[in-house]
Each structure stands twice: as structure tokens, then as C-alpha cells.
Write an enzyme that holds these catalytic residues in place. Sequence first.
Site, mmCIF file in Angstrom:
data_model
loop_
_atom_site.group_PDB
_atom_site.id
_atom_site.type_symbol
_atom_site.label_atom_id
_atom_site.label_comp_id
_atom_site.label_asym_id
_atom_site.label_seq_id
_atom_site.Cartn_x
_atom_site.Cartn_y
_atom_site.Cartn_z
ATOM 1 N N GLU A 50 -51.239 -37.817 54.030
ATOM 2 C CA GLU A 50 -51.883 -37.276 55.220
ATOM 3 C C GLU A 50 -53.392 -37.176 54.992
ATOM 4 O OE1 GLU A 50 -51.527 -33.221 57.992
ATOM 5 O OE2 GLU A 50 -50.575 -33.271 56.025
ATOM 6 N N LYS A 137 -50.551 -36.502 65.148
ATOM 7 C CA LYS A 137 -49.756 -35.310 64.851
ATOM 8 C C LYS A 137 -49.604 -34.456 66.109
ATOM 9 C CE LYS A 137 -49.523 -31.900 61.082
ATOM 10 N NZ LYS A 137 -50.249 -31.422 59.868
ATOM 11 N N CYS A 171 -46.343 -34.171 57.848
ATOM 12 C CA CYS A 171 -46.300 -32.820 57.286
ATOM 13 C C CYS A 171 -45.261 -31.946 58.015
ATOM 14 C CB CYS A 171 -47.700 -32.207 57.287
ATOM 15 S SG CYS A 171 -47.957 -30.922 56.038
#
Length: 321
Positions: A50, A137, A171
Site C-alpha cells: 500500500e 480505497k 488494508c
Amino acid sequence: MMDSNRPNTYKAAVVQAASDPTSSLVSAQKAAALIEKAAGAGARLVVFPEAFIGGYPKGNSFGAPVGMRKPEGREAFRLYWEAAIDLDGVEVETIAAAAAATGAFTVIGCIEREQGTLYCTALFFDGARGLVGKHRKLMPTAGERLIWGFGDGSTMPVFETSLGNIGAVICWENYMPMLRMHMYSQGISIYCAPTADDRDTWLPTMQHIALEGRCFVLTACQHLKRGAFPADYECALGADPETVLMRGGSAIVNPLGKVLAGPCFEGETILYADIALDEVTRGKFDFDAAGHYSRPDVFQLVVDDRPKRAVSTVSAVRARN
């Protein structure tokens, strides 16, 4: 339809390395070198952590206690914005060139800049076609929400490739059951999980997802020290340059939850594992979350994958006499 050119087994790589949080171009150049190294070892798929390009600002509060925004926090955001990338920039060109030179399909995390808003994004590069897509995200976690915008449903792709159906969930999005179900419904077989979570609980999460989705899971986390940041960088974890801010924990897991590589916490490394796509089908013999184990007569998921724009312009066309 099964790809007749699909390899039965191929090698995949997960990169565990520190990016340069002060220079996106340096990070992109490092990534390009690591792609070449992994491909030289036989990898046809390479997955990065990430925010590898643009940086993950671990420990920085951006001067924002509740009800306040300090001037130094605004300056910290300006510097972070400067380090982010535009998708038509040289950093993307650098990664695309490395993917083209090696033929390696590459998934890499970046901080994407769109006007005044930043997004934590995963980019997908096909060796032959360059940048083929992205995933923004959907839900930044805790303090991330101060510095990153929220992706919408239009960037949740799964790409059909000769290496399998490849997608990415970033994540703590991996703790969103409905997002996982959407990925499973698209037939994901190569589930990439770029992350900044280096805790002991992360590997069991990845094993659960591999079992639940009957897919290969490739998770990549940076191994990052305080010394990667400038001395005046505000960090809740202190100023010692040897302090480890992120300790890695990258891993590769097969569709029945077996760990094929990692986790590694010792430093920078590249993890490799053989991906046998037939294992995905074997796994779905007794469990298919979006298929024969789904019970749509009881449970249904509705996904809105339309892009959401703050401003939509409708232009009038003046009729000519």
C-alpha cells in the site's frame, strides 16, 4: 471461458520493501528495479505494498486534534500532496516501462492526486498494455480519513488475465464483508492485499480470506524505518532513525489457507511462490461463497458501481436557424 494460453503453474512475487516518502520518482525507480529483479527470478506477477509510491505517513497526526487544524499540519498535508502522483505522470510511465520490459503483471499501491484530494489507490499494469486500471480505497481507516478521499463503486475491478482473475483490496477494506463478497462474485482467483497492517493478526485475516474466497492471497507490507523520513518529520513513534515503523509481514496464501511464503518481519525481501490455478477450482468443490454456498434466496448483495461525481455538467446545444 478458460484461457487456452493460461499457464498451469507460474511464479508470483510479493515485494516487501521501503519506499521513499519524500520522492515518488525515487520510489517508482526502486519499484522498477524490484520488478526487474523479481522477473529475473521467474516471477510473472509482482505485488507491492500500500502507498508504495507517495508514501504511508506512519505516526503523523497532521496537526489535527479534534476541533483544530494547526498551521504545521496544513504544511504537512501540502508536502504530502506534493509527493502524490498524477496518473499521467513520469512515475506511472516508469512502472509501465518496467512491466513492459519484463512482461510482469504488476500491482502497486500509490497515493493518487486529483486536484485537491488524495486517494490511496492500487494500480494494475499489464506488461503488454501498460496501466489497465485502478482501485481507489473505499474506506480509509481512522486518521487516514483526514488525508485521503473515499473511492466510489466504479473502481473495484477484477481483471481476466492468463494468470488468473486479478483484483486488489487495500488494508482494512479486507474487513468489509460486502466488498469481499463483491470480489468473489467477480470470480477473483488472485486476491492482492496491499497493506500497512503489520500486526500478528493480519496473517490469520489473509488465511481466512483465502479460505473464504477459495483464491490465492498475496499481501504486501512495507518494512519501513523512521530514518526514511526527514529528521523534522512529526512522528508519534519518536525520532530514532532505527525505529521500525512498519515491520512487514508480507505473505502468500493458497486457496485452502496454507501459507506458501512468509510472513517475513526481518527486513526488505521478495517472497516467491508457485501459483497453480487448478487449486482454485479444487477449492470450490466444497465451498463457493458467491455460488453454490451463497443462498441468494435468503441473502442478496446490491452493488452500485456507478461513478459518483460532485459536479455533473449538462451542456445545452443552441439550435441553429
